[in-house]
Design an enzyme around this catalytic site. Structure first.
Site, short mmCIF file in Angstrom:
data_model
loop_
_atom_site.label_atom_id
_atom_site.label_comp_id
_atom_site.label_asym_id
_atom_site.label_seq_id
_atom_site.Cartn_x
_atom_site.Cartn_y
_atom_site.Cartn_z
N GLU A 97 -10.46 6.55 19.25
CA GLU A 97 -10.64 5.30 18.49
C GLU A 97 -9.45 5.01 17.60
O GLU A 97 -9.60 4.91 16.39
CB GLU A 97 -11.84 5.44 17.56
N PRO A 98 -8.27 4.85 18.16
CA PRO A 98 -7.13 4.62 17.29
C PRO A 98 -7.12 3.19 16.73
O PRO A 98 -7.48 2.25 17.43
CB PRO A 98 -5.93 4.82 18.22
N TYR A 141 -4.20 -2.50 8.66
CA TYR A 141 -4.69 -2.54 7.29
C TYR A 141 -3.82 -3.41 6.39
O TYR A 141 -3.68 -3.15 5.21
CB TYR A 141 -4.85 -1.12 6.73
N CYS A 167 -0.76 -10.94 -11.28
CA CYS A 167 -0.66 -10.66 -12.70
C CYS A 167 -1.28 -9.32 -13.08
O CYS A 167 -2.29 -9.26 -13.78
CB CYS A 167 -1.22 -11.81 -13.50
C1 LIG Z 1 -10.93 3.82 10.55
C2 LIG Z 1 -11.51 4.50 11.71
C3 LIG Z 1 -10.73 4.74 12.85
C4 LIG Z 1 -9.26 4.38 12.95
O1 LIG Z 1 -8.44 5.13 12.12
P1 LIG Z 1 -6.85 4.98 12.22
O2 LIG Z 1 -6.31 5.92 11.23
O3 LIG Z 1 -6.52 3.55 11.89
O4 LIG Z 1 -6.44 5.28 13.60
C5 LIG Z 1 -11.36 5.34 13.92
N1 LIG Z 1 -12.66 5.69 13.87
C6 LIG Z 1 -13.44 5.46 12.79
C7 LIG Z 1 -14.87 5.86 12.81
C8 LIG Z 1 -12.89 4.86 11.67
O5 LIG Z 1 -13.66 4.66 10.60
#
Ligand SMILES: *Cc1c(COP(=O)(O)O)cnc(C)c1O
Length: 419
Positions: free
Chosen positions: A269-270, A366, A338
């Protein structure tokens, strides 16, 4: 990729200065080629396995980009019901979306079940409610915290013992008792140890713990190793060696599947890995301000548009689009919000003049998704460059957007008590 020829920075041969001119500043620009390169790097590294990418859309969630990932064969990782809905609108099939919430209401999980997505549960009390409600009729995945320590910033770590994420591997017996009592079907095991995992060793260590736990779950279809791949922010940054990880994890995954008796799918899940380097955030220099201690370059943006430097101490490379061959000088690049609003301290940049366009690198992940309307500022426009063409994929906000949900009350009511 960003290129510099004859004092002109380009992306897919389009001069960045032209994009700044046409779309105005501040502006987020994304290079689809870079996303595709990263996507291919990852899928190629695991070509020997049934591997699936679930793009973590909280990093960058514009519909045009989600649709592109879908077209490349990716699924989606989501952390809220709203992200699930975005994914469905981008055309993902429900079964290609995994919902990995933390501390959300049980109603939200039920909504996700109604939409048919893969559910990932990270708390024993929720697992118990889920079993009580669905028993074996709707399978779910469980998020295990193997308590391996990924590198990086404490804010980005999710695997430590105090973490709110996942079900501790030390609670495995309790977990199994719940699964058995409610005759639940567990279709996947998941781990995600936060951002910035440096070497394959940490992954493999986590994997061994998950493989060990997996023997207790006969209905598995996949193991999801989450994310945490490190990308370069500075010139000399060490990054995750994806081919190396691919070779080592493929081998241990094969051994595991042979033991388990079935070939399972391997999921990742990148977020950051796929989109960070594709993003460029352009701002205009409003003022150069010499104080007794430093020279500030004050720009027409701030932590409302790119919060990572202030929030995580993140380092973003900066280039001067307007004056690439200027004599380097040292600047503190600050925003217009500010309160303390620093993008970079003591940064060597080719001479920055008022009106110069500066560009932050690694702004794909992000960046926009964490932006806000603080100080009543508009969020920037977003442009996607794909096949050598630029496309506006989000309009710059206007005063209408700021006012949209605000309601005023009659002054007579306000002053009624003053008599
Ligand atoms: C945020 C998140 C990711 C992705 O993380 P990265 O550091 O952006 O690759 C993958 N899985 C879950 C469950 C997340 O919360």
């Amino acid at each position: 990729m960003l290129e510099l020829h004859d004092n002109t920075y380009t992306l897919q041969h389009i001069p960045i200065a032209d994009l700044a001119e046409r779309y105005g500043l501040p502006l987020y620009i994304y290079d689809a080629d870079t996303m595709k390169r990263q996507y291919d790097n990852l899928t190629n590294a695991f070509s020997g396995l049934k591997m699936k990418v679930k793009y973590a859309c909280k990093a960058l969630n514009n519909l045009a980009i989600l649709s592109m990932f879908r077209a490349w064969g990716s699924g989606l990782d989501t952390v809220s019901i709203q992200e699930v809905e975005l994914g469905l609108r981008a055309g993902f099939a429900p079964q290609d979306i995994i919902f990995t919430p933390n501390c959300v209401s049980f109603e939200e999980i039920q909504q996700a079940v109604a939409l048919g997505v893969v559910i990932n549960i990270d708390n024993l009390s929720v697992l118990e409610k889920f079993g009580n409600t669905y028993s074996g009729s709707y399978p779910c995945c469980v998020r295990i915290n193997p308590h391996i320590l990924a590198g990086g910033n404490y804010h980005l770590q999710t695997g430590h013992i105090d973490s709110k994420f996942g079900i501790s591997v030390y609670q495995l017996r309790h977990l199994l008792r719940i699964v058995k009592t409610y005759s639940m079907k567990i279709n996947g095991l998941h781990m995600h140890s936060g951002s910035d995992i440096l070497d394959a060793g940490v992954f493999l260590q986590g994997a061994e713990i998950i493989f060990d736990a997996a023997k207790n779950f006969p209905d598995l279809q996949f193991i999801d190793f989450g994310s945490g791949f490190k990308v370069p922010y500075k010139d000399d940054d060490v990054v995750t060696d994806i081919p190396d990880l691919g070779r080592k994890l493929t081998e241990s995954f094969r051994e595991f599947c042979a033991d388990y008796g079935r070939e399972l799918e391997i999921w990742f899940e990148p977020g950051k890995y796929l989109v960070s380097e594709s993003g460029y955030f352009l701002v205009k220099t409003n003022v150069i301000k010499q104080t007794v201690s430093t020279v500030f370059a004050g720009v027409d943006s701030g932590q409302n548009h790119l919060i990572r430097p202030m929030f995580y101490d993140a380092y973003h490379r900066i280039i001067n689009i307007s004056n690439p061959s200027g004599t380097p000088r040292v600047y503190s690049v600050v925003g217009y919000i500010c309160e303390t609003d620093t993008f970079a301290w003591d940064r060597r940049l080719p001479e920055v003049r008022e009106e110069d366009t500066l560009c932050f690198l690694n702004a794909g992940a992000y960046g926009f998704t964490m932006s806000s309307n603080y100080n009543s500022r508009f969020r920037p426009a977003e442009v996607l460059i794909v096949n050598g063409q630029d496309h506006l994929i989000r309009k710059r906000e206007t005063m209408e957007d700021i006012l949209r949900n605000q309601l005023t009350i009659d002054e007579k009511i306000v002053f009624a008590g003053d008599k």
